[in-house]
Design an enzyme around this catalytic site. Structure first.
Site, PDB file in Angstrom:
ATOM      1  N   GLY A 155       1.102  -1.376  -5.274  1.00 10.52           N
ATOM      2  CA  GLY A 155       1.060   0.255  -5.041  1.00 10.52           C
ATOM      3  C   GLY A 155       2.896  -0.140  -3.926  1.00 10.52           C
ATOM      4  N   CYS A 156       3.145   1.149  -4.092  1.00  9.22           N
ATOM      5  CA  CYS A 156       3.985   2.038  -2.812  1.00  9.22           C
ATOM      6  C   CYS A 156       3.528   2.049  -1.360  1.00  9.22           C
ATOM      7  CB  CYS A 156       5.263   3.550  -4.106  1.00  9.22           C
ATOM      8  SG  CYS A 156       3.262   4.332  -4.656  1.00  9.22           S
ATOM      9  N   TYR A 157       2.301   3.304  -1.879  1.00 12.32           N
ATOM     10  CA  TYR A 157       1.934   3.207  -0.360  1.00 12.32           C
ATOM     11  C   TYR A 157       1.525   1.903   0.664  1.00 12.32           C
ATOM     12  CZ  TYR A 157       0.983   7.943  -0.951  1.00 12.32           C
ATOM     13  OH  TYR A 157       1.317   9.857  -1.562  1.00 12.32           O
ATOM     14  N   GLN A 320      10.612   3.964   2.635  1.00 10.30           N
ATOM     15  CA  GLN A 320      11.977   2.932   1.426  1.00 10.30           C
ATOM     16  C   GLN A 320      11.166   4.229   0.303  1.00 10.30           C
ATOM     17  OE1 GLN A 320       8.740   0.221   0.097  1.00 10.30           O
ATOM     18  NE2 GLN A 320       7.110   1.964  -0.471  1.00 10.30           N
TER      19      GLN A 320
END
Length: 354
Positions: A155-157, A320
């Site tokens: 996932g992004c987080y 990011q």
């Protein structure tokens, strides 16, 4: 589907109409070793991809097709940019055909099926395949990724939190209190996807900044599971995500209390040494304050280490692009490693400014 190293990788994308799907298309259309062979969407069957996304005119000549028409089993690798539950329903058939899988949803992120079922409210369709899948954070799992048939793209987080904290926890490091970690994270609205939703309407998200998921977010167990692997034991993490009024970008501010016996540690040097050979990780000079615009549309992740007044609180700033290193770029990085290519193949785009 066997892959010859001197031929182009035949790639299929399931779910090509969302933001991670079109980001995959943007990156893969420029990849020197990829042949895009199938892009699926039941709703848009027959529609030329470039008609939906004009930025791909002259780059992608394919039209969307249904999964049944796409012959995905003829691909070397299939990316799933779909809702949770789709990849695991098709995994058995694709693997039997020799096709590798990279899932950008959560089907293969959490190794514990009970945890998956509790957070995603569905039974896991293939626990046996989950058991062999690899968590696709290359900087932490490079060797396993290179041999994998199935990748759970992080996932992004979790990407920002794990890479931001890894040097403090891995290899038995006893540098910080692992029971009081804090991740204060902010994401642009594209992280919520392309679906129609009130919270991401312009009038709701613009000129507004809010927390969400404080009582529980699906990325929390994913982060905790991986942190505990790094630390070799239980960790205590407070994770608070926020939505900020921008399209792309993620900024995670991480807090860790330095243990008394580690107060003499040079944390700047620790991070610089850990990531010295990582192509996409930039440890910025001491005292730096990173800005999300410096990574927009790139696969770079930048880290700055701060220790206010030389005290016992370490602050790690991580940025990011949530759609690139936080999703599709990371997926392509995984593909490169799986097929013996340089990790940077097709991913060396410079961030766009302003």
């Amino acid at each position: 589907m066997a892959h010859a190293s001197n031929s182009r990788i035949k790639v299929g994308i399931v779910g090509g109409t969302g933001y991670t799907g079109v980001e995959l298309l943007r990156l893969l259309s420029q990849h020197p070793h990829v042949e895009l062979t199938a892009i699926t969407s039941r709703k848009e069957d027959g529609l030329p991809v470039a008609d939906m996304y004009p930025n791909l005119r002259g780059r992608v000549s394919l039209a969307f097709s249904t999964p049944e028409k796409a012959n995905l089993a003829d691909c070397d690798v299939v990316f799933f940019a779909t809702p949770h539950g789709v990849a695991m329903a098709q995994a058995q058939e694709l693997l039997a055909a020799g096709t590798r899988i990279i899932d950008l949803a959560a089907d293969f992120r959490l190794q514990d099926t009970a945890t998956f079922e509790r957070w995603y409210k569905m039974p896991h369709a293939c626990p046996d395949i989950l058991a062999e899948s690899v968590y696709g954070l290359v900087e932490l799992n490079r060797e396993a990724v290179s041999k994998a048939r199935v990748i759970g793209n992080p996932g992004c987080y979790p990407t920002t939190v794990l890479l931001g904290l890894a040097p403090l926890l891995e290899n038995g490091a006893a540098l910080v209190d692992t029971q009081t970690l804090i991740a204060d994270c902010k994401s642009g609205v594209s992280g919520a996807g392309r679906k129609a939703e009130v919270s991401t309407l312009f009038s709701e998200a613009s000129d507004n900044f809010k927390a969400y998921g404080v009582a529980g977010h699906r990325h929390h167990p994913e982060i905790s599971e991986q942190l505990e692997k790094l630390a070799g034991g239980k960790v205590g993490l407070t994770f608070v995500p926020h939505l900020v009024p921008m399209i792309r970008g993620m900024f995670s501010t991480l807090y860790a209390r330095i243990r008394p016996e580690a107060l003499g540690t040079d944390f700047q040097a620790l991070y610089e040494k850990r990531y010295a050979d990582e192509h996409f990780i930039d440890v910025m000079p001491a005292g730096s304050l990173p800005e999300t615009r410096s990574v927009r549309a790139s696969n770079n992740l930048r880290i700055a280490v701060q220790r206010p007044n030389g005290g016992d609180l370490l602050i790690v700033l991580v940025i990011q692009d949530n759609l690139v290193k936080g999703a599709s770029g990371q997926a392509v990085q995984n593909m490169n490693l799986m097929f013996g290519l340089p990790e940077s193949a097709g991913l060396d785009q410079v961030a766009i400014l302003p």
